[in-house]
Design a protein around this motif. Structure first.
Motif, PDB file in Angstrom:
ATOM      1  N   PRO A 389       0.670   0.861   0.796  1.00  0.00           N
ATOM      2  CA  PRO A 389       0.350   0.241  -0.500  1.00  0.00           C
ATOM      3  C   PRO A 389      -1.119   0.322  -0.891  1.00  0.00           C
ATOM      4  N   TYR A 390      -2.002   0.655   0.054  1.00  0.00           N
ATOM      5  CA  TYR A 390      -3.431   0.592  -0.237  1.00  0.00           C
ATOM      6  C   TYR A 390      -3.955   1.965  -0.652  1.00  0.00           C
ATOM      7  N   ARG A 464       8.761   2.061  -3.389  1.00  0.00           N
ATOM      8  CA  ARG A 464       8.073   2.888  -4.384  1.00  0.00           C
ATOM      9  C   ARG A 464       6.558   2.696  -4.303  1.00  0.00           C
ATOM     10  N   ALA A 465       6.136   1.457  -4.120  1.00  0.00           N
ATOM     11  CA  ALA A 465       4.702   1.203  -4.029  1.00  0.00           C
ATOM     12  C   ALA A 465       4.093   1.857  -2.792  1.00  0.00           C
ATOM     13  N   ARG A 466       4.857   1.908  -1.691  1.00  0.00           N
ATOM     14  CA  ARG A 466       4.337   2.496  -0.455  1.00  0.00           C
ATOM     15  C   ARG A 466       4.274   4.014  -0.517  1.00  0.00           C
ATOM     16  N   HIS A 467       5.270   4.638  -1.112  1.00  0.00           N
ATOM     17  CA  HIS A 467       5.419   6.090  -1.004  1.00  0.00           C
ATOM     18  C   HIS A 467       5.089   6.836  -2.289  1.00  0.00           C
ATOM     19  N   ARG A 468       4.444   6.181  -3.261  1.00  0.00           N
ATOM     20  CA  ARG A 468       4.209   6.857  -4.548  1.00  0.00           C
ATOM     21  C   ARG A 468       3.247   8.031  -4.418  1.00  0.00           C
ATOM     22  N   GLY A 511       1.516  -6.688   1.448  1.00  0.00           N
ATOM     23  CA  GLY A 511       0.226  -7.128   1.939  1.00  0.00           C
ATOM     24  C   GLY A 511      -0.835  -7.200   0.860  1.00  0.00           C
ATOM     25  N   LEU A 512      -0.436  -7.489  -0.375  1.00  0.00           N
ATOM     26  CA  LEU A 512      -1.355  -7.525  -1.511  1.00  0.00           C
ATOM     27  C   LEU A 512      -1.405  -8.927  -2.105  1.00  0.00           C
ATOM     28  N   THR A 544      -8.144  -1.113  -7.987  1.00  0.00           N
ATOM     29  CA  THR A 544      -7.980  -1.900  -6.776  1.00  0.00           C
ATOM     30  C   THR A 544      -6.493  -2.081  -6.487  1.00  0.00           C
ATOM     31  N   ASP A 545      -6.207  -2.756  -5.414  1.00  0.00           N
ATOM     32  CA  ASP A 545      -4.822  -2.920  -4.958  1.00  0.00           C
ATOM     33  C   ASP A 545      -4.391  -4.368  -5.115  1.00  0.00           C
TER      34      ASP A 545
END
Length: 703
Positions: A389-390, A464-468, A511-512, A544-545
């Motif tokens: 996600p980062y 989706r957020a992890r693998h975009r 983790g955001l 930013t995340d």
């Protein structure tokens, strides 16, 4: 004593010989030479002698010739400094830093001698007394312009020699010599050499302390050789280049170029903006002084440091968000590789006289997972899943990884997911507090009670957020038109069905932090102000995340209407702006609405996932009651009452939680466990609050 210091002392010993000859020459016809008060006053006889003296004729020998004709230290009666036997090897060899400095700064012979004269008192205090005598003022113990030129065999009447002290001349413009005593005429002004230059000539390579307070970090060569791409071409350039690198995300291009330069064996002076300390990050905080003007001394010191360290040293500067032009003009030097990185488009007016290359960073994005793996080789688990996600640059990744290691070491446990998330969150947390409320997630999927389909879609949203980056970047599934890599979801359902809680759960899973947009501070009655406020939020979320939550999104994402008045036209312009901005969005956003039909269809086309939150049935309501009261003391047989309440009271999850809180307060008030009656009272009160008929009671208030 190191060889660099010995070489400089040899030069100073020769300078002292020249000074001894000048002292002898002046004292020969000076009637006040033996006066013990000489230098404290100027007598009438001395003034008359100086007034009657003719102007000296310009000498013919060059500075180098006058040096070669100087008497030896023994002839002048001075005690020679202890030096190695082979003086010529030190004076003109690789350890003679003054000669190397002259080449790096483009100094001539006269410049080199002026610099040597100016720095002499900073190395050998005996020069202070000599300069005091020659200045006819024991209080002035630094060389003046006249004294330096006298020792060079010329004088302030020579326009060429005088020009060496012009503000644009190398000695002054490049920060090697400072002219003091501004109120004096030029011939009488004192010369001072900054301590950093003196320390360098003596063999000290410590970074200038002034630069450390200005956000500059020295990065030594190291790492793998650069691959093909923009960053590699900058690092492997055969001559100094000045580049403006437009970044897709703040810091990404600067990180990539820094890694490439270090991999190519070059040192890097990395300048990062620092905050003002008032809770707001402004990139120009330390580029300007208290009056808002460019800090010329700090900029001059940065270029001077790069030149002192040699031609291979490069400067990488992260540009401020506001008015970067003055900084670019100051740092755009033809003899130093300088890379300006920022999200702003290039403006030719920044440095019209410099050959500035304008490049895009689309080809210099680095794989952050590689940096994470290098910094956390002992991480147990799926590191790619943890850091997906980062969107941190390589430099930020290293800081975050080291922070995670330090945190795990403090706790005495191996580094884990929580350490990585906490450290990365500190670096990626945006400054959105003016228009949004930060929520630090404290719930997880175990706290959600939803049917299988919406629950599965929430897991998909986190995926989706992890693998975009892989899907949209490496696999090239992103369409053109300048579309971003953002993930946008719409949560639709009745009030209290868990939409906001679900957004917090997704943020916690990634983790955001979650930022709830305060619509009251965004929507403005003046035309165009709402769009400006939204742009600030989107721009900060892009870089930013975090998870951006637009609660009750109907207020800004509602349907466009037929234009019947000027108000309708401007409202439609606002919607058009949002449609365009969502296309280029790079962050994670969640919109919530109580009625999906209120959202314009054009927005739904740009939304990645639409999750419908149904009103809970009896079974789900029973689960919600149990989940809500799982941590409170309960009287025996309470579970049966929870099931009866689930059947009798048609409540959503938010209302059930409120009823459970009421039951908890009632039990705490009498000092006992939650009873069936407490639960039933809480449920009845929620019915009354909503104006509904309480089963078996009507609208009567239940105490």
């Amino acid at each position: 004593m190191n060889e660099a210091a010995r070489a400089l002392l040899l030069r100073l010993d020769r300078l002292r010989t020249t000074i001894a000859a000048l002292v002898e020459s002046r004292s020969a016809d000076d009637p006040t030479a033996q006066d013990p008060l000489r230098g404290l006053y100027v007598s009438a006889d001395t003034a008359a002698r100086l007034a009657a003296a003719p102007m000296p004729a310009p000498p013919s020998p060059s500075p180098s010739q006058s040096q070669s004709q100087s008497p030896s230290p023994t002839e002048a009666g001075a005690a020679p400094t202890e030096l190695p036997l082979d003086e010529s090897e030190l004076l003109f060899g690789p350890d003679d830093r003054l000669a190397l400095l002259a080449g790096n700064f483009g100094l001539g012979e006269l410049d080199e001698l002026i610099l040597l004269v100016a720095l002499a008192p900073d190395v050998d205090r005996r020069f202070e007394a000599l300069y005091g005598y020659l200045n006819d003022d024991v209080g002035r113990r630094r060389a003046s312009v006249t004294l330096a030129l006298d020792l060079a065999g010329t004088g302030p009447y020579d326009p060429v020699a005088r020009g060496r002290f012009h503000p644009a001349a190398p000695l002054v413009a490049k920060g090697l010599v400072v002219l003091e005593d501004e109120e004096r005429p030029l011939p009488g002004r004192a010369l001072r050499v900054p301590e950093r230059v003196v320390a360098h000539l003596l063999g000290d390579d410590t970074l200038d302390g002034q630069l450390g307070g200005w956000g500059v970090e020295l990065l030594t060569p190291g790492g793998s050789a650069p691959d093909d791409g923009v960053a590699a071409r900058i690092a492997l350039a055969q001559r100094p280049v000045c580049v403006h690198l437009r970044e897709r995300r703040a810091g990404s291009g600067a990180d990539a170029v820094t890694l490439a330069l270090r991999g190519a064996g070059r040192a890097v002076l990395r300048h990062r903006p620092v905050s003002t300390g008032h809770g707001e990050h402004t990139g120009h905080a330390r580029h300007t002084d208290h009056n808002g003007h460019t800090d010329h001394a700090a900029v001059r010191a940065l270029l001077r440091e790069a030149r002192l360290r040699g031609a291979g040293t490069a400067v990488v500067v992260e540009l401020p968000d506001d008015q970067p032009g003055p900084l670019v003009r100051e740092l755009a030097a033809p003899d130093v590789t300088v890379v300006f990185a920022g999200t702003q488009p290039y403006d030719p007016t920044w440095a019209p006289g410099a050959a500035l290359l304008a490049l895009e960073d689309t080809a210099v994005e680095t794989d952050p997972l590689t940096a994470w793996s290098e910094e956390l080789p002992s991480y147990e688990g799926d590191l790619a899943e943890a850091v997906g996600p980062y969107r941190l640059g390589a430099g930020q990744v290293r800081l975050a990884a080291r922070g995670a290691l330090a945190l795990a070491g403090f706790e005495g446990v191996p580094v884990g997911l929580g350490h990585v998330q906490r450290s990365a969150r500190l670096l990626s947390a945006p400054l959105l507090d003016r228009h949004a409320r930060r929520v630090r997630p404290a719930v997880g999927f175990a706290d959600l009670v939803l049917p299988a389909e919406p629950l599965g879609m929430l897991h998909e949203l986190a995926g989706r957020a992890r693998h975009r980056d892989r899907v949209l970047g490496e696999w090239r599934l992103r369409t053109g038109g300048g579309r971003g890599r953002g993930v946008v979801a719409l949560f639709a359902g009745d009030s209290g069905t868990g939409k906001t809680l679900a957004a917090e759960v997704v943020a916690g899973e990634l983790g955001l932090d979650m930022y709830v947009v305060d619509l009251s501070s965004v929507v403005d009655k003046y035309v165009g102000e709402t769009e400006k406020n939204l742009e600030k939020i989107f721009a900060e979320a892009d870089r930013t995340d975090s998870v951006l939550l637009f609660d009750e999104a109907d207020a800004v994402f509602g349907k466009r209407s037929e234009v019947k008045s000027s108000h309708d036209r401007y409202a439609n312009l606002e919607s058009a702006y949002l449609l365009q901005r969502l296309e280029a969005f790079d962050g994670i956003a969640v919109l919530t609405t109580n009625l999906r039909a209120n959202i314009d269809e054009a927005f739904t086309r740009r939304i990645d996932l639409i999750v419908d939150f149904p009103f809970p049935d009896v079974e789900l309501r029973a689960q919600l009651w149990r989940s809500c009261l799982a941590g409170v003391p309960q009287e025996p047989g309470l579970d049966a009452e929870l099931l009866r309440c689930a059947k009798e009271f048609d409540l959503a999850g938010g209302a059930i939680r409120s009823a459970g809180v009421t039951a908890g307060y009632l039990a705490a008030g009498r000092g006992g466990a939650v009873s069936a009656e407490d639960v039933r009272v809480g449920a009845r009160r929620e019915y009354v609050k909503s104006g509904r008929l309480v089963p078996g009671v009507g609208l009567a208030w239940t105490p």
